[in-house]
Scaffold this motif. Structure first.
Motif, PDB file in Angstrom:
ATOM      1  N   ILE A 192       0.791  -1.181   0.167  1.00 49.93           N
ATOM      2  CA  ILE A 192       0.233   0.138  -0.203  1.00 49.93           C
ATOM      3  C   ILE A 192       0.960   1.112   0.048  1.00 49.93           C
ATOM      4  O   ILE A 192       0.689   2.320  -0.379  1.00 49.93           O
ATOM      5  CB  ILE A 192      -1.135  -0.035   1.072  1.00 49.93           C
ATOM      6  CG1 ILE A 192      -2.008  -1.111   0.580  1.00 49.93           C
ATOM      7  CG2 ILE A 192      -1.435   1.128   1.163  1.00 49.93           C
ATOM      8  CD1 ILE A 192      -2.755  -1.291   2.150  1.00 49.93           C
ATOM      9  N   SER A 193       1.911   0.950   0.629  1.00 52.43           N
ATOM     10  CA  SER A 193       2.923   2.405   0.833  1.00 52.43           C
ATOM     11  C   SER A 193       3.565   2.543  -0.085  1.00 52.43           C
ATOM     12  O   SER A 193       3.051   4.235  -1.003  1.00 52.43           O
ATOM     13  CB  SER A 193       3.612   2.047   2.186  1.00 52.43           C
ATOM     14  OG  SER A 193       4.111   3.364   2.557  1.00 52.43           O
ATOM     15  N   GLN A 194       3.840   1.715  -1.107  1.00 51.92           N
ATOM     16  CA  GLN A 194       4.733   1.949  -2.181  1.00 51.92           C
ATOM     17  C   GLN A 194       3.476   2.550  -3.155  1.00 51.92           C
ATOM     18  O   GLN A 194       4.340   2.952  -4.045  1.00 51.92           O
ATOM     19  CB  GLN A 194       4.865   0.570  -2.541  1.00 51.92           C
ATOM     20  CG  GLN A 194       6.190   0.189  -3.815  1.00 51.92           C
ATOM     21  CD  GLN A 194       6.251  -1.573  -3.951  1.00 51.92           C
ATOM     22  OE1 GLN A 194       6.377  -2.280  -2.667  1.00 51.92           O
ATOM     23  NE2 GLN A 194       5.948  -1.585  -5.081  1.00 51.92           N
ATOM     24  N   LEU A 195       2.133   1.311  -3.302  1.00 50.29           N
ATOM     25  CA  LEU A 195       1.554   1.973  -3.948  1.00 50.29           C
ATOM     26  C   LEU A 195       1.164   3.753  -4.211  1.00 50.29           C
ATOM     27  O   LEU A 195       0.685   4.519  -4.922  1.00 50.29           O
ATOM     28  CB  LEU A 195      -0.123   1.564  -4.218  1.00 50.29           C
ATOM     29  CG  LEU A 195       0.749   0.107  -4.399  1.00 50.29           C
ATOM     30  CD1 LEU A 195      -0.603  -0.714  -4.852  1.00 50.29           C
ATOM     31  CD2 LEU A 195       0.679   0.112  -5.934  1.00 50.29           C
ATOM     32  N   LEU A 196       1.051   4.188  -2.472  1.00 46.56           N
ATOM     33  CA  LEU A 196       0.965   5.291  -2.654  1.00 46.56           C
ATOM     34  C   LEU A 196       1.788   6.092  -3.254  1.00 46.56           C
ATOM     35  O   LEU A 196       1.726   7.160  -3.747  1.00 46.56           O
ATOM     36  CB  LEU A 196       0.512   6.291  -0.820  1.00 46.56           C
ATOM     37  CG  LEU A 196      -0.680   5.051  -0.791  1.00 46.56           C
ATOM     38  CD1 LEU A 196      -1.023   5.658   0.973  1.00 46.56           C
ATOM     39  CD2 LEU A 196      -2.118   6.438  -1.244  1.00 46.56           C
ATOM     40  N   LEU A 198      -4.397   9.760  -2.916  1.00 43.61           N
ATOM     41  CA  LEU A 198      -5.443  10.288  -1.182  1.00 43.61           C
ATOM     42  C   LEU A 198      -5.922  11.444  -1.714  1.00 43.61           C
ATOM     43  O   LEU A 198      -5.699  12.490  -1.697  1.00 43.61           O
ATOM     44  CB  LEU A 198      -4.701  10.503  -0.349  1.00 43.61           C
ATOM     45  CG  LEU A 198      -3.579   9.602   0.056  1.00 43.61           C
ATOM     46  CD1 LEU A 198      -2.276   9.427   1.483  1.00 43.61           C
ATOM     47  CD2 LEU A 198      -5.019   7.984   1.158  1.00 43.61           C
ATOM     48  N   LYS A 199      -6.940  11.789  -1.163  1.00 43.43           N
ATOM     49  CA  LYS A 199      -8.443  12.543  -1.071  1.00 43.43           C
ATOM     50  C   LYS A 199      -7.267  13.999  -0.657  1.00 43.43           C
ATOM     51  O   LYS A 199      -6.765  13.617   0.552  1.00 43.43           O
ATOM     52  CB  LYS A 199      -9.492  12.241  -0.040  1.00 43.43           C
ATOM     53  CG  LYS A 199     -10.618  10.856  -0.632  1.00 43.43           C
ATOM     54  CD  LYS A 199     -11.599  10.800   0.042  1.00 43.43           C
ATOM     55  CE  LYS A 199     -12.638  10.325  -0.096  1.00 43.43           C
ATOM     56  NZ  LYS A 199     -13.510   9.577   0.856  1.00 43.43           N
ATOM     57  N   ASP A 200      -7.688  15.402  -0.971  1.00 48.48           N
ATOM     58  CA  ASP A 200      -7.310  16.510  -0.919  1.00 48.48           C
ATOM     59  C   ASP A 200      -7.811  16.482   0.552  1.00 48.48           C
ATOM     60  O   ASP A 200      -7.207  17.438   1.015  1.00 48.48           O
ATOM     61  CB  ASP A 200      -8.103  17.875  -1.796  1.00 48.48           C
ATOM     62  CG  ASP A 200      -7.218  16.758  -3.550  1.00 48.48           C
ATOM     63  OD1 ASP A 200      -5.932  16.526  -3.217  1.00 48.48           O
ATOM     64  OD2 ASP A 200      -8.302  17.530  -3.937  1.00 48.48           O
ATOM     65  N   GLU A 201      -8.967  16.252   0.678  1.00 49.19           N
ATOM     66  CA  GLU A 201      -9.055  16.519   2.322  1.00 49.19           C
ATOM     67  C   GLU A 201      -9.923  15.278   2.460  1.00 49.19           C
ATOM     68  O   GLU A 201     -10.880  14.888   2.143  1.00 49.19           O
ATOM     69  CB  GLU A 201     -10.607  17.861   2.025  1.00 49.19           C
ATOM     70  CG  GLU A 201     -10.075  18.735   3.040  1.00 49.19           C
ATOM     71  CD  GLU A 201     -10.459  20.183   3.709  1.00 49.19           C
ATOM     72  OE1 GLU A 201     -11.292  20.341   4.113  1.00 49.19           O
ATOM     73  OE2 GLU A 201     -10.670  20.777   2.183  1.00 49.19           O
ATOM     74  N   SER A 202      -9.804  15.356   3.915  1.00 45.80           N
ATOM     75  CA  SER A 202     -10.551  13.475   4.622  1.00 45.80           C
ATOM     76  C   SER A 202     -11.121  14.139   5.754  1.00 45.80           C
ATOM     77  O   SER A 202     -10.759  15.440   6.472  1.00 45.80           O
ATOM     78  CB  SER A 202      -9.562  12.581   4.391  1.00 45.80           C
ATOM     79  OG  SER A 202      -9.098  12.397   3.520  1.00 45.80           O
ATOM     80  N   GLU A 239     -10.749   3.991   2.455  1.00 45.62           N
ATOM     81  CA  GLU A 239     -11.260   5.417   2.972  1.00 45.62           C
ATOM     82  C   GLU A 239     -11.386   6.426   2.781  1.00 45.62           C
ATOM     83  O   GLU A 239     -11.880   7.704   2.096  1.00 45.62           O
ATOM     84  CB  GLU A 239     -12.012   5.459   4.310  1.00 45.62           C
ATOM     85  CG  GLU A 239     -13.276   3.847   5.061  1.00 45.62           C
ATOM     86  CD  GLU A 239     -12.772   4.105   6.512  1.00 45.62           C
ATOM     87  OE1 GLU A 239     -12.272   4.795   7.030  1.00 45.62           O
ATOM     88  OE2 GLU A 239     -13.694   2.932   7.405  1.00 45.62           O
ATOM     89  N   ASN A 240      -9.973   6.817   2.307  1.00 48.37           N
ATOM     90  CA  ASN A 240      -9.600   8.277   1.327  1.00 48.37           C
ATOM     91  C   ASN A 240      -8.884   7.987   0.715  1.00 48.37           C
ATOM     92  O   ASN A 240      -8.837   9.225   0.584  1.00 48.37           O
ATOM     93  CB  ASN A 240      -8.939   8.527   3.626  1.00 48.37           C
ATOM     94  CG  ASN A 240      -9.095   8.651   4.510  1.00 48.37           C
ATOM     95  OD1 ASN A 240      -9.600  10.097   4.349  1.00 48.37           O
ATOM     96  ND2 ASN A 240      -9.121   7.162   5.113  1.00 48.37           N
ATOM     97  N   ILE A 241      -8.946   7.819  -0.234  1.00 46.37           N
ATOM     98  CA  ILE A 241      -8.525   7.761  -1.884  1.00 46.37           C
ATOM     99  C   ILE A 241      -9.628   7.904  -2.908  1.00 46.37           C
ATOM    100  O   ILE A 241     -10.768   8.076  -2.251  1.00 46.37           O
ATOM    101  CB  ILE A 241      -7.641   6.003  -1.950  1.00 46.37           C
ATOM    102  CG1 ILE A 241      -8.718   5.304  -2.303  1.00 46.37           C
ATOM    103  CG2 ILE A 241      -6.369   5.742  -1.718  1.00 46.37           C
ATOM    104  CD1 ILE A 241      -8.118   3.861  -2.916  1.00 46.37           C
ATOM    105  N   LYS A 242      -9.174   8.820  -4.099  1.00 50.86           N
ATOM    106  CA  LYS A 242      -9.914   9.278  -4.958  1.00 50.86           C
ATOM    107  C   LYS A 242     -10.621   8.184  -5.244  1.00 50.86           C
ATOM    108  O   LYS A 242     -10.259   7.634  -5.487  1.00 50.86           O
ATOM    109  CB  LYS A 242      -9.449  10.127  -5.252  1.00 50.86           C
ATOM    110  CG  LYS A 242      -8.884  11.393  -5.334  1.00 50.86           C
ATOM    111  CD  LYS A 242      -7.929  11.761  -5.860  1.00 50.86           C
ATOM    112  CE  LYS A 242      -7.459  13.249  -5.332  1.00 50.86           C
ATOM    113  NZ  LYS A 242      -6.044  14.185  -6.348  1.00 50.86           N
TER     114      LYS A 242
END
Ligand code: SF4
Ligand code: SF4
Length: 664
Positions: free
Chosen positions: A530-534, A541-545, A661-664
């Motif tokens: 997951i870290s690698q994919l980010l 990730l969303k601009d705002e969570s 929950e927090n990705i676009k």
């Protein structure tokens, strides 16, 4: 030759002779252990001695006590030069190291300042032990031992100063060539007299110095302070590389094998016996142990101390070929010295091994003794009957049907290897991820993340079975090996190269223990992928969570076992609106959830509950979410938080769920 020399020589020979007699005696005990190759890779071993042994990296993890110990240790090493000089003077009175020139200046200067330092450190150590009564240092029966050794260290230093001061006074307050001793000079100024008796005082302090050194040397083999001799070799022979925290494979194909694991000292390997003679009884292991700190009978220090006690009791009888009917020979390490309850209380969290300054390997000994209980004595807690049965018949510790293993993936467009083995990753789902209703959600979340990032993956489906971690750590090596071999066969049959899994126990097994069975794979934990994919921008990730406070609970098998601390934290730090709050005991000091080593399947009846202890710490951070990266941790933390009646305020979520929950 002077009278002094004539008197010294027999004293020297007796002291050295007796010391070597004892050294040989203890070596003969250690040699009774099973063979074990710890002579490979000398480069890495020497590096460990320099880092852990000489730079005392583990000791310094506790700053106050570490500072005291390092001062005493290094001070004492530097005094060796003074001791050697004094011993040579026993043969030739006029000997001095001043021929070393500038090096002599350095030696005398450091001796002087460190001498002062050691006196203060010893006084501090005595204060902590006898006035402050620090619990970790309070070992029944060893108070005299500790005080005696500390006083002897002080005596060596005081007698060294005594010789220096007498010498300076004798020479009319002059130092010899290259000698630099500001502290001794200052002391000489205080004690200065007419100088006529200075040479007599010198001789008194010299004899005092020599006799304390020889007494100290010969007291060592009879005290816990024998670690002064054995600790550096013990560090040299520690487990290294990827096998550092892996359990040893038992050779079950050996038809002559009648003893599985360890019932007594002769079944342990020589390094495990050396561990017993290297323990300083500092108590760091027990202070970090989740079982001990929550009131269980287990104390990792006592396990090691009892291995030594049993060795001292049984080894002389074994060497003397005493009859098996002898009362002492009839006893065993397990049962008579170490209780079954102690062994079953261990979560294999590795905190003890990690903290031990002399690299003692408690977990290997504990599991070896569990192996004896399970495989030789068929003597284990009742709850395990059903666990072993389930593992045998269903390939999972729970009573689920093996055919339902891939039900969680229905309708998710996830292919199995049987359908199409041409893939980059095998997603090793694990038993919890496959069957546990709560953790199935994590499997789904992680699969969704991989699909979103276009990661090419498959699952084994019904062909997957438990990695064997639980059975192995519970001492059922036979069952564990059956599962490991079957899995390796399946994985190699499909030509699997890369595996990703959400379970740190599976991760550790596949990565570090499957090579013992011919399974060599690149293994990632799902937080690493997951870290690698980010980082690669394949997940955004969303601009705002929503604002949230998260605390991350380290899994022992991810953290201490495999050094994975950042990849679970990095995604959390990147979420806009999320604040990551660390618990007091985090990363390599992380406190176990209580489920490892098969404890997940055992009742916790003694003391207080480990998971509640950890949940209290998590709640104290005021986080609204406890992030976890392990199915066992998730269950234990959720249960602990529920027990504290905080389930409404604090949620337990896996990193994969939080990221989804927090990705676009
Ligand atoms: S096993 Fe290691 S940490 Fe534990 S008391 Fe002995 S030396 Fe200290
Ligand atoms: S592995 Fe953990 S639970 Fe087991 S003895 Fe060591 S510190 Fe205690």
């Amino acid at each position: 030759m002077e009278l002094k020399n004539l008197l010294f020589i027999p004293v020297f020979l007796a002291a050295i002779g007796f010391f070597f007699y004892n050294l040989r005696r203890i070596l003969s005990y250690v040699k009774l252990g099973q063979p074990e190759n710890r002579f490979d890779n000398p480069g890495e071993r020497i590096k460990n001695v320099l880092k852990i042994g000489l730079a005392q990296s583990k000791i310094l993890r506790e700053p106050v006590a570490g500072f005291i110990h390092v001062s005493i240790f290094w001070g004492f090493l530097l005094f060796l030069s003074a001791i050697i000089e004094a011993i040579i003077q026993g043969f030739y009175s006029g000997f001095s190291l001043h021929f070393l020139g500038p090096l002599f200046s350095l030696i005398t200067l450091t001796q002087d300042f460190l001498g002062l330092f050691v006196i203060l450190a010893v006084l501090w150590a005595l204060y902590r032990r006898f006035v402050q009564k620090v619990k970790r240092l309070d070992v029944e029966g060893h108070k005299f031992d500790a005080a005696f050794i500390l006083c002897m260290i002080m005596g060596v230093v005081i007698s060294m100063f005594g010789q220096n001061v007498a010498n300076i006074i004798y020479a009319n307050m002059q130092l010899s060539e290259w000698e630099v001793r500001p502290v001794s000079l200052w002391l000489a100024g205080i004690f200065v007299g007419d100088g006529s008796s200075a040479s007599t005082y010198y001789e008194i302090f010299w004899w005092m110095h020599i006799l304390i050194v020889f007494t100290f040397l010969n007291f060592l083999p009879y005290s816990k302070h024998f670690h002064v001799i054995t600790s550096l070799p013990n560090v040299y022979f520690m487990k290294i590389g990827s096998q550092k925290y892996a359990l040893k494979k038992l050779n079950l194909e050996d038809e002559n094998l009648t003893q599985y694991g360890a019932a007594d000292i002769e079944h342990l390997n020589w390094k495990q016996l050396l561990d017993g003679f290297s323990c300083t009884e500092c108590g760091r292991c027990t202070a970090a142990c989740p079982a001990a700190t929550t009131g269980k009978q287990l104390s990792p220090r006592e396990i090691i101390v009892n291995i030594r006690k049993r060795t001292e009791d049984k080894a002389p009888l074994m060497i003397a070929k005493t009859s098996e009917d002898n009362e002492e020979m009839q006893k065993t390490l397990v049962h008579n010295y170490i209780k079954d309850e102690e062994l079953w209380a261990c979560t294999t969290c590795m905190a003890c091994v990690y903290e031990c300054p002399v690299t003692i390997e408690h977990v290997d000994s504990i599991v070896d003794m569990r192996r004896n209980l399970v495989l030789n004595e068929s003597n284990f807690p009742n709850e395990l009957n059903v666990v072993f049965k389930n593992l045998e018949t269903n390939g999972t510790p729970w009573a689920f049907n093996a055919q339902d293993r891939a039900n969680w993936a229905e309708g998710l467009n996830i292919k199995t290897m049987a359908e199409d083995a041409n893939t980059e990753y095998l997603f090793w789902v694990g038993c919890s991820g496959s069957f546990d209703a709560r953790y199935q959600k994590v499997s789904k979340a992680f699969a969704a993340l991989m699909q979103k990032a276009n990661v090419d993956f498959r699952i084994l489906g019904v062909e997957e079975q438990c990695t064997g971690d639980t059975a192995r750590r519970l001492g059922n090596e036979y069952l564990a090996q059956m599962m490991m071999q079957a899995n390796v066969e399946t994985l190699n049959g499909y030509g699997v190269k890369k595996i990703v899994t959400g379970c740190p126990h599976c991760f550790n097994s596949l990565k570090n223990e499957y090579p013992q069975f011919g399974g060599n794979f690149e293994v990632l934990h799902h937080t690493e992928l997951i870290s690698q994919l980010l980082n690669e921008g394949k997940l955004k990730l969303k601009d705002e969570s929503a604002k949230t406070k998260i605390t991350y609970h380290d899994s022992c098998y991810l953290g201490r076992y495999n050094g994975v601390y950042d990849s679970p934290r990095d995604p959390l730090k990147k979420i806009n609106g999320a604040e990551l709050i660390e618990m007091e005991r985090s990363k390599d000091k992380g406190f176990c959830c209580g489920a490892g080593g098969g404890r997940m399947f055992l009742e916790e009846v003694e003391g207080t509950r480990i998971n509640v202890n950890r949940a209290e710490e998590a709640v104290k951070t005021n986080a609204d979410t406890v992030a976890s990266a392990c199915p066992f941790c998730m269950t234990m933390m959720a249960d602990g938080i529920k027990t504290l009646d905080k389930a409404e305020e604090v949620q337990v979520k896996d990193i994969a769920e939080i990221v989804l929950e927090n990705i676009k």
